[in-house]
Design an enzyme around this catalytic site. Structure first.
Site, short mmCIF file in Angstrom:
data_model
loop_
_atom_site.label_atom_id
_atom_site.label_comp_id
_atom_site.label_asym_id
_atom_site.label_seq_id
_atom_site.Cartn_x
_atom_site.Cartn_y
_atom_site.Cartn_z
N HIS A 182 34.39 53.77 44.40
CA HIS A 182 35.59 53.65 45.24
C HIS A 182 36.67 54.59 44.73
O HIS A 182 37.08 54.50 43.58
CB HIS A 182 36.10 52.21 45.23
CG HIS A 182 35.32 51.29 46.11
ND1 HIS A 182 35.80 50.08 46.56
CD2 HIS A 182 34.09 51.42 46.65
CE1 HIS A 182 34.89 49.51 47.33
NE2 HIS A 182 33.84 50.30 47.38
N TYR B 149 44.04 44.53 49.09
CA TYR B 149 44.92 43.58 48.40
C TYR B 149 46.05 43.28 49.36
O TYR B 149 46.80 44.19 49.74
CB TYR B 149 45.51 44.19 47.12
CG TYR B 149 44.53 44.34 45.97
CD1 TYR B 149 43.68 45.45 45.88
CD2 TYR B 149 44.47 43.38 44.96
CE1 TYR B 149 42.79 45.58 44.81
CE2 TYR B 149 43.59 43.52 43.89
CZ TYR B 149 42.76 44.62 43.82
OH TYR B 149 41.88 44.74 42.76
N PRO C 129 43.48 37.98 37.38
CA PRO C 129 42.47 38.92 37.89
C PRO C 129 43.02 40.02 38.81
O PRO C 129 42.30 40.95 39.13
CB PRO C 129 41.50 38.01 38.65
CG PRO C 129 42.24 36.75 38.92
CD PRO C 129 43.23 36.60 37.83
N LYS D 249 41.19 43.76 35.42
CA LYS D 249 41.18 44.34 34.07
C LYS D 249 40.38 43.56 33.02
O LYS D 249 40.06 44.11 31.97
CB LYS D 249 42.63 44.49 33.56
CG LYS D 249 43.41 45.57 34.26
CD LYS D 249 42.96 46.95 33.80
CE LYS D 249 43.39 48.05 34.72
NZ LYS D 249 42.31 48.68 35.49
N TYR E 99 45.22 51.38 37.44
CA TYR E 99 44.11 50.68 38.11
C TYR E 99 42.77 51.32 37.75
O TYR E 99 41.78 50.63 37.46
CB TYR E 99 44.30 50.68 39.64
CG TYR E 99 43.36 49.73 40.35
CD1 TYR E 99 43.76 48.44 40.68
CD2 TYR E 99 42.06 50.11 40.68
CE1 TYR E 99 42.89 47.55 41.32
CE2 TYR E 99 41.18 49.24 41.31
CZ TYR E 99 41.61 47.96 41.63
OH TYR E 99 40.74 47.09 42.25
P1 FAD Z 1 33.03 35.75 28.63
O1 FAD Z 1 32.45 36.45 29.81
O2 FAD Z 1 33.78 34.49 28.86
O3 FAD Z 1 31.82 35.48 27.62
C1 FAD Z 1 31.96 34.62 26.51
C2 FAD Z 1 30.62 34.01 26.18
O4 FAD Z 1 30.75 33.19 25.01
C3 FAD Z 1 30.13 33.09 27.29
O5 FAD Z 1 28.81 33.44 27.63
C4 FAD Z 1 30.23 31.69 26.69
O6 FAD Z 1 29.25 30.82 27.19
C5 FAD Z 1 30.06 31.98 25.21
N1 FAD Z 1 30.64 30.95 24.35
C6 FAD Z 1 31.76 30.21 24.54
N2 FAD Z 1 31.96 29.36 23.53
C7 FAD Z 1 30.96 29.57 22.65
C8 FAD Z 1 30.62 28.98 21.40
N3 FAD Z 1 31.38 28.02 20.87
N4 FAD Z 1 29.52 29.40 20.77
C9 FAD Z 1 28.74 30.40 21.30
N5 FAD Z 1 29.01 30.99 22.50
C10 FAD Z 1 30.10 30.57 23.15
N6 FAD Z 1 37.63 41.36 35.10
C11 FAD Z 1 37.58 42.65 35.50
O7 FAD Z 1 37.58 43.57 34.66
N7 FAD Z 1 37.52 43.01 36.83
C12 FAD Z 1 37.52 42.06 37.80
O8 FAD Z 1 37.40 42.43 38.98
C13 FAD Z 1 37.61 40.68 37.41
N8 FAD Z 1 37.59 39.70 38.33
C14 FAD Z 1 37.56 38.39 37.91
C15 FAD Z 1 37.53 37.43 38.89
C16 FAD Z 1 37.50 36.08 38.51
C17 FAD Z 1 37.49 35.02 39.58
C18 FAD Z 1 37.50 35.71 37.11
C19 FAD Z 1 37.45 34.25 36.68
C20 FAD Z 1 37.54 36.69 36.14
C21 FAD Z 1 37.57 38.03 36.53
N9 FAD Z 1 37.61 39.04 35.58
C22 FAD Z 1 37.63 40.36 36.01
C23 FAD Z 1 37.64 38.73 34.15
C24 FAD Z 1 36.29 38.89 33.46
O9 FAD Z 1 35.32 38.12 34.13
C25 FAD Z 1 36.37 38.45 31.99
O10 FAD Z 1 37.47 39.12 31.40
C26 FAD Z 1 35.09 38.79 31.21
O11 FAD Z 1 34.08 37.85 31.51
C27 FAD Z 1 35.34 38.76 29.69
O12 FAD Z 1 34.12 38.94 29.00
P2 FAD Z 1 33.90 38.28 27.56
O13 FAD Z 1 32.54 38.68 27.13
O14 FAD Z 1 35.05 38.59 26.68
O15 FAD Z 1 33.99 36.71 27.81
C1 DHB Z 2 37.42 41.43 42.23
C2 DHB Z 2 38.17 40.67 41.40
C3 DHB Z 2 39.43 41.09 41.08
O1 DHB Z 2 40.17 40.40 40.26
C4 DHB Z 2 39.97 42.25 41.59
O2 DHB Z 2 41.23 42.60 41.27
C5 DHB Z 2 39.21 43.02 42.39
C6 DHB Z 2 37.92 42.61 42.72
C7 DHB Z 2 36.06 40.98 42.59
O3 DHB Z 2 35.64 39.92 42.14
O4 DHB Z 2 35.38 41.71 43.34
#
Ligand code: FAD
Ligand code: DHB
Length: 393
Positions: A76, A204, A296, A300, A388
């Site tokens: 995109h 958005y 979200p 990021k 972005y």
């Molecule tokens: P997580 O993905 O949370 O992984 C952590 C892992 O640790 C999990 O698998 C969990 O089960 C495990 N864990 C937890 N506790 C323990 C424990 N005690 N012992 C062992 N393991 C454990 N980000 C973007 O960049 N772009 C987007 O478009 C975007 N959209 C989003 C939309 C939504 C609706 C949501 C909720 C989030 C969005 N995010 C987005 C954020 C993104 O999903 C998170 O920032 C990302 O998952 C972070 O990765 P992580 O590996 O740090 O944590």
């Molecule tokens: C999505 C999530 C976001 O937070 C965003 O800013 C853009 C896209 C997604 O889940 O596709």
């Protein structure tokens, strides 16, 4: 799988941060064991991020995990902002020469899991009661329970990649950790549906009824969000009610293209900003959501997890290969400088696009002026596009 008793880096959590760190270290010849609380299927079932920065794609390339993303991801070159009944395109490519890729977090996770399995690197799923020990000494270790039996893993370093509810951040004494937090007075209700997106690019929308976002996972799968109340429940939202509300917040052209299908996932996420400083405590390093959460709106969260892991992998390589502690000593400050810029951008996008309860006429005029300024000033557009598409590492 028989787990070694000792490893160089114990990684807690097999989300994007832990899995990507595991592959970067493996490529550098550094051993790591990943301990994950949940099952692999559970991790893959969490529908989350979808917008991937070029820097994140580069890291996936580096570990040989970008082939499917290159094939199936959608490049995109811009996004659309909708307000006052009209849509305005922001062309990142023209403004800053960069683009983003739309590719689901679930797919990245799957690609990284498969690569890890293929190289025989150990991941233990359903590892319960992980406890971090002696993290301020040169000989930290982790204990955990598997199938009811307590086991021990010795290591040089612990990477806390266990997300916002994990054990790693909680293992840092509160008197050495500072927390900065903002809770927003609303959430996002999201659905995933096997229907084509309403537009080529993400929309958005700022609307007096609340924010809406039309995103996608492919040419045939849409991810749609609407702002909702914090205490709202998924059960209150039939698909019909969701589409009805979404349609009220979109422009007529988007509504005409909105195809309603049965949702295959529906969830509510609260919005908050959270940063824990520092991101290091002795031999423990936090990365990703374990250290910070962003709302979200700026897309990021996953990308910040990737940039943290970039800095941490380089620091550990410097330690093991060049025998220098400079990288690990600088990790927290280096990562936090980029984290705070993403926190600021996500806060700004959230503030500009959502309806805040009890906002005054003054605040609403300022919000519209912010949007009007954004779409009419090339300087403002460039700043938005630069953030972005992703700031450099
Ligand atoms: P997580 O993905 O949370 O992984 C952590 C892992 O640790 C999990 O698998 C969990 O089960 C495990 N864990 C937890 N506790 C323990 C424990 N005690 N012992 C062992 N393991 C454990 N980000 C973007 O960049 N772009 C987007 O478009 C975007 N959209 C989003 C939309 C939504 C609706 C949501 C909720 C989030 C969005 N995010 C987005 C954020 C993104 O999903 C998170 O920032 C990302 O998952 C972070 O990765 P992580 O590996 O740090 O944590
Ligand atoms: C999505 C999530 C976001 O937070 C965003 O800013 C853009 C896209 C997604 O889940 O596709």
């Amino acid at each position: 799988m028989t787990l070694p008793k000792r490893t160089q880096v114990a990684i807690i959590g097999a989300g994007p941060a832990g899995l990507l760190l595991g592959q970067l270290l493996h490529k550098a010849g550094i051993d790591a064991v990943i301990l994950e609380l949940r099952s692999a299927d559970y991790v893959l079932g969490r529908i989350r991020a979808g917008v991937i920065e070029t820097g994140t794609v580069g890291l996936l390339e580096e570990v040989g995990c970008a082939a499917r993303l290159r094939r199936e991801g959608l490049v995109h070159e811009g996004v659309e902002i909708s307000f006052g009944g009209a849509r305005h395109r922001i062309n990142f490519h023209q403004l800053v020469g960069r683009s983003v890729v739309v590719y689901g977090q679930t797919e990245i996770t799957r690609d990284l899991m498969e690569a890890r399995a293929a190289c025989g690197a150990p991941t233990l799923y359903e590892a319960e009661d992980v406890i971090l020990h002696d993290v301020t000494t040169a000989r930290p270790y982790v204990t955990f329970k598997k199938d009811g039996a307590v086991q021990r893993l010795d290591c040089d370093f612990i990477a806390g990649c266990d997300g916002s509810h994990g054990v790693s951040r909680r293992s840092i004494p509160t008197d050495v950790q500072q927390v900065f937090e903002r809770a927003y007075p609303f959430g996002w209700l999201g659905i995933l549906v096997d229907k084509p997106p309403v537009s080529e690019e993400l929309i958005y929308a700022n609307h007096e009824r609340g924010f809406a976002l039309c995103s996608m996972r492919s040419h045939t799968r849409s991810r749609l969000y609407i702002q909702c109340d914090l205490d709202d429940k998924v059960e209150n939202w039939s698909d019909a009610r969701f589409y009805d509300e979404l349609a009220k917040r979109l422009d007529a052209t988007a509504v005409a293209r909105l195809e309603q299908g049965a949702s295959i996932e529906k969830s509510i996420a609260p919005l908050r900003s959270f940063v824990a400083e520092p991101m290091r405590y002795g031999q423990l390093f936090l990365a990703g959501d374990a250290a910070h959460i962003v709302p979200p709106t700026g897309a990021k969260g996953l990308n910040l997890a990737a940039s943290d892991v970039f800095y941490l992998s380089r620091a550990l390589m410097e330690f093991y290969i060049e025998k220098s502690r400079a990288g690990i000593d600088a990790y927290s400050a280096t990562a936090l400088a980029r984290v705070w810029k993403a926190v600021r951008f996500s806060w700004w996008m959230t503030s500009m696009l959502h309806r805040f309860p009890n906002s005054s006429g003054f605040e609403q005029r300022i919000q519209h002026t912010e949007l009007d300024y954004l779409i009419t000033s090339e300087h403002a557009l460039r700043a938005m596009a630069e953030n972005y598409a992703g700031l450099p590492y």
